[in-house]
Write an enzyme that holds these catalytic residues in place. Structure first.
Site, mmCIF file in Angstrom:
data_model
loop_
_atom_site.group_PDB
_atom_site.id
_atom_site.type_symbol
_atom_site.label_atom_id
_atom_site.label_comp_id
_atom_site.label_asym_id
_atom_site.label_seq_id
_atom_site.Cartn_x
_atom_site.Cartn_y
_atom_site.Cartn_z
ATOM 1 N N GLY A 180 0.831 -1.303 -0.014
ATOM 2 C CA GLY A 180 0.088 0.053 0.143
ATOM 3 C C GLY A 180 0.902 1.315 0.037
ATOM 4 O O GLY A 180 2.084 1.295 -0.219
ATOM 5 N N CYS A 181 0.358 2.331 0.361
ATOM 6 C CA CYS A 181 0.866 3.620 0.190
ATOM 7 C C CYS A 181 2.089 3.378 1.271
ATOM 8 O O CYS A 181 2.013 3.203 2.439
ATOM 9 C CB CYS A 181 -0.011 4.782 0.930
ATOM 10 S SG CYS A 181 1.050 6.510 1.016
#
Length: 223
Positions: free
Chosen positions: A50-51
């Site tokens: 993810g981020c």
């Protein structure tokens, strides 16, 4: 190419943005049955999940981690830019390069923390509100020992029954890692009031402290 750059610019504004209808699950992942046996000083591993702001943020609060650098794994150096990667038009994954002291924290312990509070291993090409192959979840070992631990742990997770869906997190061959732009480094301590950080990243750090108090460090280890 001009059209691709225009597309990247239009899509980049939706990267790492809070979404009200997305959720994340904290799971007390099992202790590894196959523990890491690493000697000889500091080691490095790469994690994609993810981020990269939250991935970096969590590992920067783990005792024994000496550096956590946000960046882009895979792809080409020319395209290793946030606007391009976050648009989904490149082959990179947002990732974090973690340098750690195995005498303090083992690789298997980092993997356990990763799947407990950072990344949901049942999600394909997404985490929380972030969707796309550049947000894929992968362990990226940099040694044969790390690879053996990673394979064993994914198999252990699959048989543990602690996740509701099948384990789809992957293991990727280590390729080039390109550090992200300076504004993305140490992001959560530089921008603690950021809406995304407050909604998605600070709860992960709180979960790290709650689940693994002995491995939590109140001090943020800057990359």
């Amino acid at each position: 190419m001009r059209a691709l750059l225009a597309l990247a610019g239009s899509l980049a504004i939706v990267a790492c943005q809070p979404a009200a209808d997305a959720t994340e699950t904290i799971v007390a992942a099992p202790a590894a049955e196959r523990t890491a046996r690493e000697t000889g000083g500091l080691k490095t591993a790469v994690f994609a999940g993810g981020c990269f702001w939250g991935v970096e943020g969590v590992f920067s609060h783990v005792r024994g981690v000496k550096s956590a650098v946000a960046g882009y794994h895979g792809g080409t150096e020319r395209q290793a830019r946030y606007d391009l990667v976050s648009s989904g038009i490149t082959d990179h994954a947002e990732a974090v390069r973690v340098t750690y002291d195995p005498a303090v924290v083992r690789y298997d312990e980092l993997v356990r923390i990763f799947f407990s509070v950072v990344a949901d291993p049942t999600l394909k090409n997404r985490q929380g509100p972030d969707v796309g192959a550049h947000y894929r979840t992968a362990l990226i070992p940099t040694s044969a020992e790390q690879l053996a631990v990673a394979k064993a742990y994914l198999a252990q997770m699959e048989s543990s029954g602690q996740w509701r869906g099948p384990i789809v997190a992957d293991i990727e061959r280590a390729q080039a890692f390109f550090p992200a732009e300076s504004k993305h480094q140490d992001f959560i301590v530089r921008y603690p009031g950021n809406a995304y950080v407050k909604r998605w990243d600070l709860p992960k750090i709180a979960a790290l402290k709650r689940l693994y108090p002995a491995q939590y460090s109140a001090r943020f280890q800057r990359g």
